[in-house]
Design an enzyme around this catalytic site. Structure first.
Site, PDB file in Angstrom:
ATOM      1  N   THR A  15       0.806  -1.222   0.000  1.00  0.00           N
ATOM      2  CA  THR A  15       0.000   0.000   0.000  1.00  0.00           C
ATOM      3  C   THR A  15       0.835   1.266   0.000  1.00  0.00           C
ATOM      4  O   THR A  15       0.456   2.261  -0.618  1.00  0.00           O
ATOM      5  CB  THR A  15      -0.900   0.007   1.262  1.00  0.00           C
ATOM      6  OG1 THR A  15      -1.704  -1.154   1.226  1.00  0.00           O
ATOM      7  CG2 THR A  15      -1.789   1.224   1.306  1.00  0.00           C
ATOM      8  N   ASP A  59       1.681  -6.941  -4.378  1.00  0.00           N
ATOM      9  CA  ASP A  59       0.867  -6.903  -3.165  1.00  0.00           C
ATOM     10  C   ASP A  59       1.454  -8.026  -2.306  1.00  0.00           C
ATOM     11  O   ASP A  59       1.792  -9.094  -2.818  1.00  0.00           O
ATOM     12  CB  ASP A  59      -0.595  -7.204  -3.507  1.00  0.00           C
ATOM     13  CG  ASP A  59      -1.496  -7.074  -2.296  1.00  0.00           C
ATOM     14  OD1 ASP A  59      -2.313  -6.138  -2.268  1.00  0.00           O
ATOM     15  OD2 ASP A  59      -1.393  -7.918  -1.365  1.00  0.00           O
ATOM     16  N   SER A  60       1.605  -7.801  -1.021  1.00  0.00           N
ATOM     17  CA  SER A  60       2.313  -8.802  -0.215  1.00  0.00           C
ATOM     18  C   SER A  60       1.551 -10.116  -0.091  1.00  0.00           C
ATOM     19  O   SER A  60       2.094 -11.101   0.397  1.00  0.00           O
ATOM     20  CB  SER A  60       2.665  -8.238   1.155  1.00  0.00           C
ATOM     21  OG  SER A  60       1.565  -8.290   2.014  1.00  0.00           O
ATOM     22  N   SER A  61       0.313 -10.161  -0.568  1.00  0.00           N
ATOM     23  CA  SER A  61      -0.399 -11.450  -0.611  1.00  0.00           C
ATOM     24  C   SER A  61       0.240 -12.368  -1.651  1.00  0.00           C
ATOM     25  O   SER A  61       0.054 -13.580  -1.610  1.00  0.00           O
ATOM     26  CB  SER A  61      -1.867 -11.242  -0.990  1.00  0.00           C
ATOM     27  OG  SER A  61      -2.411 -10.274  -0.152  1.00  0.00           O
ATOM     28  N   THR A 167       3.142  -9.971  14.778  1.00  0.00           N
ATOM     29  CA  THR A 167       1.971 -10.519  14.100  1.00  0.00           C
ATOM     30  C   THR A 167       1.118  -9.343  13.658  1.00  0.00           C
ATOM     31  O   THR A 167       0.986  -8.367  14.404  1.00  0.00           O
ATOM     32  CB  THR A 167       1.140 -11.362  15.108  1.00  0.00           C
ATOM     33  OG1 THR A 167       1.965 -12.420  15.578  1.00  0.00           O
ATOM     34  CG2 THR A 167      -0.106 -11.951  14.489  1.00  0.00           C
ATOM     35  N   THR A 279       1.187 -22.191  20.133  1.00  0.00           N
ATOM     36  CA  THR A 279      -0.152 -21.885  20.652  1.00  0.00           C
ATOM     37  C   THR A 279      -0.951 -20.962  19.716  1.00  0.00           C
ATOM     38  O   THR A 279      -0.380 -20.097  19.064  1.00  0.00           O
ATOM     39  CB  THR A 279      -0.100 -21.257  22.062  1.00  0.00           C
ATOM     40  OG1 THR A 279      -1.436 -20.899  22.437  1.00  0.00           O
ATOM     41  CG2 THR A 279       0.773 -20.008  22.124  1.00  0.00           C
ATOM     42  N   GLN A 280      -2.253 -21.177  19.689  1.00  0.00           N
ATOM     43  CA  GLN A 280      -3.152 -20.286  18.931  1.00  0.00           C
ATOM     44  C   GLN A 280      -3.320 -18.939  19.629  1.00  0.00           C
ATOM     45  O   GLN A 280      -3.786 -17.974  19.029  1.00  0.00           O
ATOM     46  CB  GLN A 280      -4.548 -20.895  18.814  1.00  0.00           C
ATOM     47  CG  GLN A 280      -4.605 -22.155  18.031  1.00  0.00           C
ATOM     48  CD  GLN A 280      -6.015 -22.726  17.951  1.00  0.00           C
ATOM     49  OE1 GLN A 280      -6.984 -22.073  18.356  1.00  0.00           O
ATOM     50  NE2 GLN A 280      -6.135 -23.925  17.442  1.00  0.00           N
ATOM     51  N   CYS A 281      -2.972 -18.891  20.932  1.00  0.00           N
ATOM     52  CA  CYS A 281      -3.137 -17.631  21.669  1.00  0.00           C
ATOM     53  C   CYS A 281      -2.138 -16.609  21.140  1.00  0.00           C
ATOM     54  O   CYS A 281      -1.058 -16.964  20.689  1.00  0.00           O
ATOM     55  CB  CYS A 281      -2.855 -17.839  23.155  1.00  0.00           C
ATOM     56  SG  CYS A 281      -4.016 -18.934  23.947  1.00  0.00           S
TER      57      CYS A 281
HETATM   58  N1  ASP Z   1      -2.610  -5.624   0.659  1.00  0.00           N
HETATM   59  C1  ASP Z   1      -1.500  -4.778   1.043  1.00  0.00           C
HETATM   60  C2  ASP Z   1      -0.243  -5.639   1.050  1.00  0.00           C
HETATM   61  O1  ASP Z   1       0.006  -6.323   1.991  1.00  0.00           O
HETATM   62  C3  ASP Z   1      -1.740  -4.166   2.363  1.00  0.00           C
HETATM   63  C4  ASP Z   1      -0.581  -3.310   2.835  1.00  0.00           C
HETATM   64  O2  ASP Z   1       0.267  -2.896   2.083  1.00  0.00           O
HETATM   65  O3  ASP Z   1      -0.522  -3.013   4.025  1.00  0.00           O
HETATM   66  O4  ASP Z   1       0.491  -5.618   0.083  1.00  0.00           O
END
Ligand code: ASP
Length: 343
Positions: A15, A59-61, A167, A279-281
């Site tokens: 972003t 995009d980091s996805s 996280t 752990t999930q916590c």
């Molecule tokens: N979808 C964006 C990414 O992770 C969100 C960001 O940049 O914070 O690339």
């Protein structure tokens, strides 16, 4: 000749460098050179900034281990000529990426600061400027002619964290990250104040920088939930070529003690699949054997992830699997802190 520190700014995407496509209304990456044009304030910092951008920012996805290697190669090629590195990525997978980079680089003596933003740099209320400017200041910060930071960190919304402790916790607020099991290394207010006590101190005798580019990706995260079936667990653990599992358990490392579940894990461990109990916590740590429901996990050789985050566990798993370790060696390396990721 100048005594100003040299900082390398690496834009991978996210972003922070995005603009709105007014036809689709979606955010998309744009030419990185515009980032610097958008922040004339950068000129006021007392450092020399050079910028490098991924040819096609992501995009980091879309982040993956191939891009991790691209990032460490940029650092490797420029390590000698720069005093600090600021890596811009999307925040969505920033904790995964920065954790992985922390394991891929050994004997680091210079700061590597990851940052990004929740709003694009051109947005009126953007958090991008503060995050970027302060990250660069942190990368420049020196004491007695040595960098104050010589580890991989993540800076967001006035706080500097050890990257492999973080996280992403919020998709809406500027305070997007948390480090539940380790305090911030610095806070930015009127002054930039470092908590030196918590900052990693490099060894006095300087060792050569080691960059590791091999990661094993035949891994998965298995998050437990009440009602999970034998069929589901069995099919996940029978994936062809599977080498490691981050098992997200309940509370302090507890899991069903039903025979089918323990047997499936035992069979997987017998097939040399490494299983890590995390752990999930959000906070706290795994304590295998504390409750009856984790005694069996300990007995069959599940690795104790202690207070590691899932993001860091998956990165450490990919890294240690590539090291060809015996079951005991793997367990002993995983259960101790390699880059400050475990208390
Ligand atoms: N979808 C964006 C990414 O992770 C969100 C960001 O940049 O914070 O690339």
């Amino acid at each position: 000749m100048t005594n100003k520190p040299n900082i390398l700014l690496v834009y991978t995407g996210g972003t922070i460098g995005m603009i709105k496509d007014y036809q689709t209304n979606a955010l998309k990456a744009f030419d990185f050179s515009q980032i610097v044009e958008n922040i004339p304030e950068l000129e006021q910092l007392s450092c020399n900034i050079k910028t490098i951008s991924f040819d096609e920012p992501i995009d980091s996805s879309n982040m993956n281990t191939r891009f991790y290697i691209d990032i460490v190669e940029i650092i490797e090629e420029n390590y000698k000529n720069f005093d600090g590195f600021v890596i811009l990525t999307g925040s969505d997978t920033m904790s995964y990426t920065s954790s992985a980079i922390s394991f891929m680089i050994e004997n680091l003596q210079k700061p590597i600061i990851f940052t990004g933003s929740q709003l694009p740099i051109g947005d009126l209320r953007t958090d991008a400027k503060e995050n970027l400017i302060t990250s660069i200041e942190i990368a420049c910060a020196r004491k007695k002619d040595k960098p104050i930071i010589s580890e991989v960190c993540l800076y967001f919304e006035y706080k500097l964290y050890r990257a492999n402790r973080t996280t992403k916790i919020n998709a809406e607020q500027f305070e997007a990250f948390a480090s539940m099991n380790y305090p911030p290394l610095a806070e930015s207010g009127v002054h930039l104040s470092f908590s030196e006590h918590y900052i990693y101190k490099p060894l006095k005798d300087k060792k050569e920088l080691v960059i590791r580019k091999k990661l094993i990706t035949d891994v998965l995260i298995l998050k437990l939930f009440p009602g999970i079936t034998e069929k589901v667990v069995k099919s996940m653990l029978s994936i062809d070529g599977l080498k490691g599992v981050v098992l997200e358990t309940y509370g302090s490392g507890n899991a069903p003690d039903e025979t089918w579940f323990v047997t499936l894990l035992k069979e997987a461990i017998f097939k040399d699949i490494r299983i890590i109990n995390v752990t999930q916590c959000n906070g706290g740590h795994v304590n295998q054997g504390h409750y009856e429901t984790s005694v069996a996990l300990k007995q069959i050789g599940v690795v104790n992830g202690k207070d590691i985050t899932t993001e860091s566990a998956i990165a450490k798993l990919m890294y240690l699997l590539s090291e060809d370790l015996s079951e005991e060696e793997f367990k002993s390396y995983f259960e101790k802190s390699l880059r400050g990721e475990i208390s």
